[in-house]
Motif scaffolding. Structure first.
Motif, PDB file in Angstrom:
ATOM      1  N   VAL A  59     -87.869 -26.133 -11.233  1.00  0.00           N
ATOM      2  CA  VAL A  59     -87.964 -27.467 -10.630  1.00  0.00           C
ATOM      3  C   VAL A  59     -87.120 -28.283 -11.557  1.00  0.00           C
ATOM      4  N   ARG A  60     -86.261 -29.132 -10.664  1.00  0.00           N
ATOM      5  CA  ARG A  60     -85.379 -29.885 -11.479  1.00  0.00           C
ATOM      6  C   ARG A  60     -85.284 -31.241 -10.815  1.00  0.00           C
ATOM      7  N   PHE A  61     -84.942 -32.253 -11.796  1.00  0.00           N
ATOM      8  CA  PHE A  61     -84.685 -33.776 -11.258  1.00  0.00           C
ATOM      9  C   PHE A  61     -83.238 -33.807 -11.819  1.00  0.00           C
ATOM     10  N   GLY A  62     -82.546 -34.682 -11.187  1.00  0.00           N
ATOM     11  CA  GLY A  62     -81.194 -35.107 -11.636  1.00  0.00           C
ATOM     12  C   GLY A  62     -80.595 -36.216 -10.805  1.00  0.00           C
ATOM     13  N   MET A  63     -79.508 -36.539 -10.930  1.00  0.00           N
ATOM     14  CA  MET A  63     -78.616 -37.621 -10.173  1.00  0.00           C
ATOM     15  C   MET A  63     -77.309 -36.865  -9.710  1.00  0.00           C
ATOM     16  N   ARG A  64     -76.982 -37.284  -8.356  1.00  0.00           N
ATOM     17  CA  ARG A  64     -75.716 -36.995  -7.931  1.00  0.00           C
ATOM     18  C   ARG A  64     -75.098 -38.230  -7.736  1.00  0.00           C
ATOM     19  N   GLY A  65     -74.428 -38.654  -8.628  1.00  0.00           N
ATOM     20  CA  GLY A  65     -73.739 -39.914  -8.435  1.00  0.00           C
ATOM     21  C   GLY A  65     -75.008 -41.227  -8.642  1.00  0.00           C
ATOM     22  N   ASP A 102     -97.669 -45.601  -0.255  1.00  0.00           N
ATOM     23  CA  ASP A 102     -98.012 -46.382  -1.421  1.00  0.00           C
ATOM     24  C   ASP A 102     -96.796 -46.300  -2.357  1.00  0.00           C
ATOM     25  N   LEU A 103     -95.820 -46.818  -2.275  1.00  0.00           N
ATOM     26  CA  LEU A 103     -94.419 -46.732  -2.924  1.00  0.00           C
ATOM     27  C   LEU A 103     -94.597 -47.444  -4.146  1.00  0.00           C
ATOM     28  N   ARG A 104     -94.501 -46.523  -5.398  1.00  0.00           N
ATOM     29  CA  ARG A 104     -94.420 -47.273  -6.792  1.00  0.00           C
ATOM     30  C   ARG A 104     -93.318 -46.415  -7.595  1.00  0.00           C
ATOM     31  N   GLU A 105     -92.923 -46.987  -8.769  1.00  0.00           N
ATOM     32  CA  GLU A 105     -92.008 -46.465  -9.575  1.00  0.00           C
ATOM     33  C   GLU A 105     -93.076 -45.449 -10.463  1.00  0.00           C
ATOM     34  N   HIS A 106     -92.338 -44.081 -10.499  1.00  0.00           N
ATOM     35  CA  HIS A 106     -92.880 -42.903 -11.374  1.00  0.00           C
ATOM     36  C   HIS A 106     -91.799 -42.159 -11.965  1.00  0.00           C
ATOM     37  N   ALA A 107     -92.395 -41.560 -13.214  1.00  0.00           N
ATOM     38  CA  ALA A 107     -91.463 -40.834 -13.955  1.00  0.00           C
ATOM     39  C   ALA A 107     -91.364 -39.422 -13.274  1.00  0.00           C
ATOM     40  N   PRO A 108     -90.229 -39.103 -12.875  1.00  0.00           N
ATOM     41  CA  PRO A 108     -89.923 -37.467 -12.419  1.00  0.00           C
ATOM     42  C   PRO A 108     -90.591 -36.378 -13.160  1.00  0.00           C
ATOM     43  N   ALA A 109     -90.628 -36.444 -14.335  1.00  0.00           N
ATOM     44  CA  ALA A 109     -91.185 -35.572 -15.211  1.00  0.00           C
ATOM     45  C   ALA A 109     -92.704 -35.454 -14.919  1.00  0.00           C
TER      46      ALA A 109
END
Length: 653
Positions: free
Chosen positions: A575-581, A505-512
């Motif tokens: 526990v980290r969330f980030g972007m690589r490019g 069930d794919l939906r948009e979620h806030a990583p935090a």
């Protein structure tokens, strides 16, 4: 004048060059003859006039004495008779008038019938005035001037003499001019013939004949003139081209290549021996041009044949269209994928009959952003193409739009048939599943044996304590039973999760929010020796995941990280969330014992636990499965004694 030119130019354009030159020569001769006739006419007219006037003056002078005597005597009858006699003395005299010197009145008149109207008019004007030429002579006697004698001469006589002479000149000049024009036509035809031949040669070249015949000009053989024996020279025994057009001739005084060598070759004895005007030189240039065109044409044919063979025999399918999006190229691999022959498709079918309509949007997206290089299209993606029988085939597809100087030229699609690849992939997956099933069965059997051994050991200790009434042994045996029941419960849950195959069930979620819920569900750090922290590097970024399965992955990673920290010391889990490019990622980092490269490989294979009998080895395998279902990848970075980082990289949204 403009209108006249407008009318004459089309006429001139339709004439051949020799006719134009002949016409120009004729016009020149006509203008020259007209000028000569004008000069001749003027000369003859002046001469005839002078002769006639001198003759009339001589006649008048011979009669002047009689007329003077009659005028002084006042005898008008005698004066009139003398005037008539003087007028009759020369047929050119049409009238003769004697004027009184005192009052200017005529004393006597003698005239012909033609001059009567002129004299009756009393004025020398109009056509009659232009017809007569008047000659005056004074009459002088012993007592001085007695009057004036005026004679009128017929000018038509002069005109007749001049006209007869001009007719004679024209009659004598027509034949030489005609002969001159005939000779000029023959000469011009022979002169212009090479141009006609070159025109025909140019027409033949334009129609594709690169072996035209030029039958004028003389070929000179440099090896004969210079007595050259260098048989390896490219000009040696070359009867098609003159040596100054041939590259690589070993002449000391010239450059080796054309056209640089032409300036020095013109000083050579061979070039000077090649007699000919500019047209012959032009013919030589034509021969050289046709030779170069023939070589270029052969090279183009070879390149075209090579490209056609390359396109036809390549293993990837190629479908190209023209500017109307009609298929213009279809190679053998594309025929096999689409189930058609190019005879039925090329020049007839539109590309949308075989490809999805959504590709029209993809193929117009820019691939590069360079200012002077306009490339639009899309890179490799999996898609489906429609076969001629209506079925669909999975392919790996890419495409580009072609432009030339900003003008759209067509599209090109490159496709790889995935039917065999998918069949091999399914066989591989089936084999891997069988191998994994066998490995899982062996691991589960081993885990079940350990649990059963634990149950038997706990039951034995419990029975021993009950038989001897030793409560401590009974409690220890029961504790062993409970621990093994917890292990078997975890094993069953992991097996159920691993075997679960529900749709995501794919939906948009806030990583935090995902990290906070996972940290709460993991419930680690309650004893205070482990600190669990959250770090958000891209707070505005969202991720498209199945929250239930993805949070469970994070829970498993957090628990594994906490269990990797020795109980005798404090530790931390981040526990980290980030972007690589453009790639979003979740990373769980601990400062525990870490793993060796060998251990990392075993963990990647699954059914291996670093916790010994306390673990089932299914936890990380479940994480890899869920991450793969999301289209992501799990990466492990670890070093013994320095902790570990497990990073989940998700596909770009």
């Amino acid at each position: 004048m403009t209108a006249g030119m407008g009318l004459s130019l089309p006429f001139l354009r339709r004439l051949l060059l020799e006719d134009k030159l002949l016409l120009l020569l004729g016009l020149f001769l006509l203008l020259l003859g007209g000028a000569l006739l004008g000069v001749q006419y003027w000369t003859v007219d002046r001469t005839a006039t002078r002769i006639l006037v001198d003759r009339v003056k001589a006649v008048l002078a011979s009669r002047a004495g009689e007329l003077t005597a009659a005028a002084e005597a006042g005898d008008r009858a005698r004066l009139a008779a003398c005037a008539r006699a003087a007028a009759a003395a020369d047929e050119a005299i049409q009238y003769l008038v004697v004027y009184d010197l005192a009052d200017g009145d005529p004393l006597a008149i003698a005239n012909s019938a033609d001059a009567e109207s002129f004299l009756a008019g009393g004025a020398a004007s109009g056509a009659d005035a232009a017809r007569f030429l008047e000659v005056a002579l004074p009459l002088r006697g012993e007592r001085g001037r007695a009057g004036t004698l005026l004679a009128g001469v017929d000018r038509q006589r002069i005109n007749r003499i001049t006209s007869d002479m001009l007719v004679t000149v024209l009659a004598l000049g027509v034949l030489p001019v005609a002969l001159l024009l005939l000779v000029a036509r023959v000469f011009l035809r022979r002169t212009v013939r090479p141009l006609t031949v070159l025109t025909r040669v140019a027409d033949e070249i334009s129609t594709g004949n690169l072996d035209p015949v030029i039958d004028f000009g003389v070929h000179v053989n440099c090896w004969e003139i210079r007595n050259c024996q260098q048989t390896e020279c490219k000009a040696y025994m070359n009867f098609d081209r003159q040596c100054w057009y041939v590259d690589g001739t070993p002449c000391d005084e010239s450059e080796p290549r054309f056209p640089e060598k032409l300036a020095s070759c013109r000083k050579c004895v061979v070039y000077r021996a090649h007699r000919g005007d500019e047209i012959v030189q032009l013919a030589d240039s034509f021969k050289h041009m046709t030779h170069v065109l023939k070589e270029s044409h052969e090279n183009l044919l070879k390149a075209d044949d090579f490209q056609k063979r390359l396109i036809w025999n390549t293993f990837d399918g190629i479908v190209a269209t023209d500017e109307r999006d009609i298929i213009s190229i279809l190679n053998r691999a594309a025929e096999d994928v689409l189930g058609v022959t190019r005879e039925r498709v090329v020049g007839v079918k539109h590309w949308r009959e075989y490809f999805k309509d959504e590709l029209a949007r993809h193929i117009d997206l820019p691939l590069t952003h360079e200012p002077f290089r306009r490339v639009r299209g899309f890179r490799m993606l999996e898609s489906k193409v429609r076969r001629e029988d209506g079925t669909f085939v999975d392919v790996l597809l890419s495409g580009i739009s072609l432009f030339e100087r900003g003008r759209f030229m067509g599209k090109v699609f490159f496709l790889q048939d995935l039917r065999e690849v998918k069949r091999l992939r399914e066989n591989l997956i089936r084999s891997e599943r069988l191998a994994a099933t066998g490995q899982a069965a062996a691991s589960i059997s081993h885990a079940a044996k350990n649990i059963l051994d634990g149950f038997l050991g706990g039951a034995y200790v419990f029975k021993q304590g009950r038989a001897s009434g030793d409560q401590r042994k009974m409690d220890k045996g029961w504790e062993m039973l409970e621990r093994n029941m917890d292990i078997i419960a975890r094993l069953v849950k992991d097996l159920l999760r691993f075997a679960e195959d529900r749709p995501l069930d794919l939906r948009e979620h806030a990583p935090a929010r995902l990290i906070e819920d996972s940290m709460a569900a993991a419930a680690v750090g309650g004893n205070g020796h482990i600190a669990v922290e959250m770090a958000i590097d891209a707070p505005r970024q969202s991720v498209r995941v199945d929250a239930r399965s993805f949070e469970q992955c994070l829970v498993d990673l957090i628990r594994n990280a906490a269990e990797a920290i020795p109980a005798e010391r404090r530790g931390s889990v981040t526990v980290r969330f980030g972007m690589r490019g453009p790639v979003p990622f979740f990373a769980v980092t601990d400062d525990g014992a870490g793993m060796s490269p060998e251990t990392i490989e075993k963990v990647r294979e699954g059914m291996y636990s670093t916790k010994g009998s306390k673990g089932t080895g299914l936890g990380l395998l479940i994480v890899q499965k869920v991450v793969g279902q999301h289209g992501g990848v799990l990466k492990i970075e670890s070093e013994e004694g320095a902790g570990s980082t497990l990073r989940i990289e998700l596909p770009t949204s």
